[in-house]
Write a protein that holds these residues in place. Sequence first.
Motif, mmCIF file in Angstrom:
data_model
loop_
_atom_site.group_PDB
_atom_site.id
_atom_site.type_symbol
_atom_site.label_atom_id
_atom_site.label_comp_id
_atom_site.label_asym_id
_atom_site.label_seq_id
_atom_site.Cartn_x
_atom_site.Cartn_y
_atom_site.Cartn_z
ATOM 1 N N PRO A 40 0.729 -1.271 0.062
ATOM 2 C CA PRO A 40 -0.025 -0.056 0.007
ATOM 3 C C PRO A 40 0.873 1.257 -0.055
ATOM 4 C CG PRO A 40 0.056 -0.913 2.304
ATOM 5 C CD PRO A 40 0.813 -1.694 1.430
ATOM 6 N N SER A 41 2.193 1.245 0.342
ATOM 7 C CA SER A 41 2.902 2.425 0.266
ATOM 8 C C SER A 41 4.381 2.112 0.255
ATOM 9 C CB SER A 41 2.523 3.151 1.529
ATOM 10 O OG SER A 41 3.570 4.085 1.677
ATOM 11 N N ASP A 42 5.356 3.070 -0.285
ATOM 12 C CA ASP A 42 6.632 2.696 -0.294
ATOM 13 C C ASP A 42 7.383 3.144 1.085
ATOM 14 O OD1 ASP A 42 6.525 5.596 -0.593
ATOM 15 O OD2 ASP A 42 7.441 5.490 -2.540
ATOM 16 N N THR A 43 6.573 3.368 2.082
ATOM 17 C CA THR A 43 7.162 3.791 3.428
ATOM 18 C C THR A 43 6.427 2.798 4.439
ATOM 19 O OG1 THR A 43 7.480 6.026 2.603
ATOM 20 C CG2 THR A 43 7.520 5.587 5.265
ATOM 21 N N GLY A 44 7.318 2.407 5.510
ATOM 22 C CA GLY A 44 6.755 1.655 6.575
ATOM 23 C C GLY A 44 7.613 0.778 7.384
ATOM 24 N N ALA A 45 7.333 0.294 8.225
ATOM 25 C CA ALA A 45 7.997 -0.352 9.331
ATOM 26 C C ALA A 45 8.432 -1.729 8.934
ATOM 27 C CB ALA A 45 7.489 -0.478 10.870
ATOM 28 N N PRO A 46 9.489 -2.221 9.445
ATOM 29 C CA PRO A 46 9.885 -3.663 8.966
ATOM 30 C C PRO A 46 8.533 -4.701 9.435
ATOM 31 C CG PRO A 46 11.789 -2.807 9.968
ATOM 32 C CD PRO A 46 10.581 -1.872 10.199
ATOM 33 N N GLY A 47 8.359 -5.725 8.704
ATOM 34 C CA GLY A 47 6.904 -6.723 9.038
ATOM 35 C C GLY A 47 5.888 -6.253 8.179
ATOM 36 N N THR A 48 5.877 -4.988 7.455
ATOM 37 C CA THR A 48 4.695 -4.784 6.566
ATOM 38 C C THR A 48 4.658 -5.724 5.398
ATOM 39 O OG1 THR A 48 5.129 -2.464 7.253
ATOM 40 C CG2 THR A 48 3.773 -2.661 5.430
ATOM 41 N N THR A 49 3.644 -5.745 4.999
ATOM 42 C CA THR A 49 3.379 -6.764 3.625
ATOM 43 C C THR A 49 2.963 -5.772 2.499
ATOM 44 O OG1 THR A 49 2.291 -8.704 4.835
ATOM 45 C CG2 THR A 49 1.827 -8.390 2.425
ATOM 46 N N VAL A 50 3.723 -5.894 1.566
ATOM 47 C CA VAL A 50 3.677 -5.060 0.279
ATOM 48 C C VAL A 50 3.635 -5.682 -0.927
ATOM 49 C CG1 VAL A 50 5.107 -2.980 1.346
ATOM 50 C CG2 VAL A 50 6.119 -4.902 -0.017
ATOM 51 N N THR A 51 2.852 -5.373 -2.035
ATOM 52 C CA THR A 51 2.572 -5.930 -3.184
ATOM 53 C C THR A 51 3.332 -4.945 -4.189
ATOM 54 O OG1 THR A 51 0.413 -6.990 -2.676
ATOM 55 C CG2 THR A 51 0.941 -6.649 -4.865
ATOM 56 N N ALA A 120 13.404 0.547 -7.197
ATOM 57 C CA ALA A 120 12.427 1.381 -6.672
ATOM 58 C C ALA A 120 13.134 1.725 -5.157
ATOM 59 C CB ALA A 120 11.287 0.932 -6.610
ATOM 60 N N THR A 121 12.736 2.594 -4.481
ATOM 61 C CA THR A 121 13.043 2.642 -3.016
ATOM 62 C C THR A 121 11.929 2.344 -2.080
ATOM 63 O OG1 THR A 121 12.734 5.231 -3.129
ATOM 64 C CG2 THR A 121 14.746 4.476 -3.747
ATOM 65 N N TYR A 122 12.517 1.995 -0.758
ATOM 66 C CA TYR A 122 11.413 1.794 -0.004
ATOM 67 C C TYR A 122 12.067 2.303 1.466
ATOM 68 C CZ TYR A 122 7.932 -0.421 2.704
ATOM 69 O OH TYR A 122 6.725 -0.591 3.743
ATOM 70 N N THR A 123 11.402 3.341 2.191
ATOM 71 C CA THR A 123 11.746 4.061 3.410
ATOM 72 C C THR A 123 11.228 3.436 4.686
ATOM 73 O OG1 THR A 123 11.919 6.020 2.287
ATOM 74 C CG2 THR A 123 11.780 6.323 4.642
ATOM 75 N N ILE A 124 12.361 2.750 5.403
ATOM 76 C CA ILE A 124 11.877 2.231 6.656
ATOM 77 C C ILE A 124 11.636 3.378 7.712
ATOM 78 C CG2 ILE A 124 12.809 0.809 8.497
ATOM 79 C CD1 ILE A 124 12.055 -0.951 6.254
ATOM 80 N N THR A 125 10.571 3.177 8.475
ATOM 81 C CA THR A 125 10.425 4.119 9.511
ATOM 82 C C THR A 125 10.356 3.383 10.998
ATOM 83 O OG1 THR A 125 7.716 3.593 9.128
ATOM 84 C CG2 THR A 125 8.863 5.733 7.993
ATOM 85 N N SER A 126 10.643 4.002 11.846
ATOM 86 C CA SER A 126 10.631 3.397 13.403
ATOM 87 C C SER A 126 9.205 3.147 13.702
ATOM 88 C CB SER A 126 11.105 4.264 14.086
ATOM 89 O OG SER A 126 12.581 4.610 13.711
ATOM 90 N N GLY A 127 9.280 2.145 14.674
ATOM 91 C CA GLY A 127 8.077 1.561 15.175
ATOM 92 C C GLY A 127 7.995 0.822 16.632
ATOM 93 N N ILE A 128 7.195 0.829 17.422
ATOM 94 C CA ILE A 128 7.426 0.134 18.708
ATOM 95 C C ILE A 128 5.987 -0.707 18.876
ATOM 96 C CG2 ILE A 128 9.006 1.431 19.744
ATOM 97 C CD1 ILE A 128 6.892 2.519 21.438
ATOM 98 N N ALA A 129 5.874 -1.855 19.370
ATOM 99 C CA ALA A 129 4.856 -2.519 20.101
ATOM 100 C C ALA A 129 4.801 -3.079 21.220
ATOM 101 C CB ALA A 129 4.723 -3.943 19.153
ATOM 102 N N ILE A 130 3.721 -2.764 21.919
ATOM 103 C CA ILE A 130 3.679 -2.988 23.494
ATOM 104 C C ILE A 130 2.815 -4.133 23.635
ATOM 105 C CG2 ILE A 130 2.713 -2.052 25.628
ATOM 106 C CD1 ILE A 130 3.293 0.594 24.433
ATOM 107 N N ASP A 131 3.295 -4.966 24.664
ATOM 108 C CA ASP A 131 2.662 -6.190 24.918
ATOM 109 C C ASP A 131 2.635 -6.565 26.464
ATOM 110 O OD1 ASP A 131 1.372 -8.608 24.890
ATOM 111 O OD2 ASP A 131 3.093 -9.572 24.524
ATOM 112 N N PRO A 132 1.552 -6.766 27.362
ATOM 113 C CA PRO A 132 0.278 -6.376 26.724
ATOM 114 C C PRO A 132 -0.100 -5.065 26.630
ATOM 115 C CG PRO A 132 0.165 -6.837 29.015
ATOM 116 C CD PRO A 132 1.591 -6.882 28.901
#
Length: 653
Positions: A40-51, A120-132
């Motif tokens: 869906p975009s050329d920018t996102g965090a690792p783990g994103t599914t892209v086509t 093509a370029t893909y820009t990695i952005t930062s992200g965090i996940a909290i559990d729980p």
Amino acid sequence: MQINKKMYTTLMITILTLSMTFAILPGTVFGAVTIGAVAPSDTGAPGTTVTITGTTTTVGGEVVLYWDQIHAWDGTSGELGRVYATGTAYTIVVTIPEAKVGVHYLTVDDLSSDEAPATATYTITSGIAIDPAVGLPGDAIEVTGTGFNSSKTISMEYWNGTAWLALTTAPIAPQTSPLGSFTCTFTIPATLANADPNVRATDSTANTASAELVVGPYIVVTPIKGLAASTLQVTGRGFTANMLVDLRWLIGTTYVTVVNDSPIDATGTFTVTFSVPLLPDATAPGTDYTIRAIDNAASPIAADATFTLIQNAAITVTPGAGKVGSAVTVAGTWFTANKLLTITFDDTDVAAVVTGSDGSFTTSFNVPAAASIGAHTITATDAKGVTASKAYTVIILSLSLQTRATEYAQGDVLSVSGSANEGLSYSINWNIKDPNGVLLASGVIAPGDWQMITAASYVLSYPTHTAQLPADATVGTWNFTATNAGTTALISTNLFTVSVPATLDSVMDGIDEVKDQLDDMTDMISDIDGNVVTIKGDVTSVKNLVSALDISVLSADIDSIKVAVADLEAVVTAVAGDVATVQTTLGTLEGTITSIDGNTATIETAVGTLQADITDVKGNVDNMPAWIAVVLALVAAVAAIFAVITIRQKIAG
């Protein structure tokens, strides 16, 4: 040099012809390799599914997608996936790998071409996940971060309602990996305020990411999605100690109590198990319902959670059987929305697709060349582990085509019958020739003429293909042939006979032969004992004659023939008791006298009711030797039995 108009025209035609020739040569470059879109975009965090979609240089060429560098995957860079183009178009679905913040490169190479790869370029952005993602002050929370700078120190902070304050973490100063990832834990401070966001992480080069942590009374529903009537467990924390709690289910605009007065322990915690109530069918990708827990304190404490009603994931496989290399279409519903899904044929990956927003998908593949004949399993599994399977049978094509019968009469209509264990994608030519090789009729069986009975059973629709035999068709052996319309390869052939149709005269001639045989049997009587007569020999010849009679011409007129019996010139020649022997224009019959009116008797026979003149026997009805009556009765019985059996067979056939 002067070029006249005629030479110029010839030159231009030659150039255009050569251009067209080169344009259609196999392997010719249709254009450079391209990357048309990254969705869906050329920018996102690792783990994103892209086509990734685009075009190749070679029709059907093998396309490989690389991350950052063109080589085999080594854990940080290299090949992410490969597909074969459909025409010159390709689609590759991948998951963005673990990588540090910043610009990275997606490279597509057509292995069948020497053309330069596309990038093509893909820009990695930062992200965090909290559990729980929910808790009470004092609870331990784990934080996972991706897409930060490599080998940097992370500082964690929380929002207290007015400012960002430092969080104490373990380890005290988390460090990112060379790929920009980290993990740490912290304890929820008593002053952490509910807000979105209220927890954030920042590396030493100012890359930051945040998330929301809900603090206060809460309930956790396990599982968070499920089927109607499935069992749920609800655990609550932060409620009023030693009180009672109700669980209510919001249906429409009304809360319905599903659990009443469940006890809360001294720590304000409870656990309740119950079944999902009767609900309308879910709508894909799922129907959300609110579950509310509320205690009975003077100032009640309440908390909500969401449960998603779903249906079982399911797939359809079309067709359900086929040969090696056959195309198979797989469609699925009720998978996880917007997730990468893999199709396997037994243990072999054969296709990948991203599910839609409602969890559905459709994709196709070809049966692997190494697949053995017999039963196999096709399985669809999404990134969340939701799975469904369907059986598939690999078969060898079994195809049969022939005329529906092997015996016809002049003027008959014949038809073509056929069966196959899979649907056909090609047409079949058929023809019918007489004994001299002269073509009578021909036709083409199209793929759409086959009717599917089961996934592995197809029949030729009747009467799709027929032919009329002429009234003067050549008598003898005819030929039916079926061939592949594309390759002309022989599929099947069969012979059938054409004969002159039976007539009433031929039937009557056959009956005369039977009568002669029965008359001859009177010479074969060897003994008479009361009402029992012994016949020396057998009745095989009579049986054969009767079986050979073709009375198909009579099948439609049996009733009229029986009625016509009354018109026979019948004369009673002997009477014994109530049994009369009758001489008619067709021969001798025997029957039971049912009434006498003057010189006329009404007699029931095996072939119908007739009236006969008894003048000649009225005065001496008892003078006929008893054994003759017995013999005649036996002969008539034999004839009747064979005649009835044969008539039934002829009519049924």
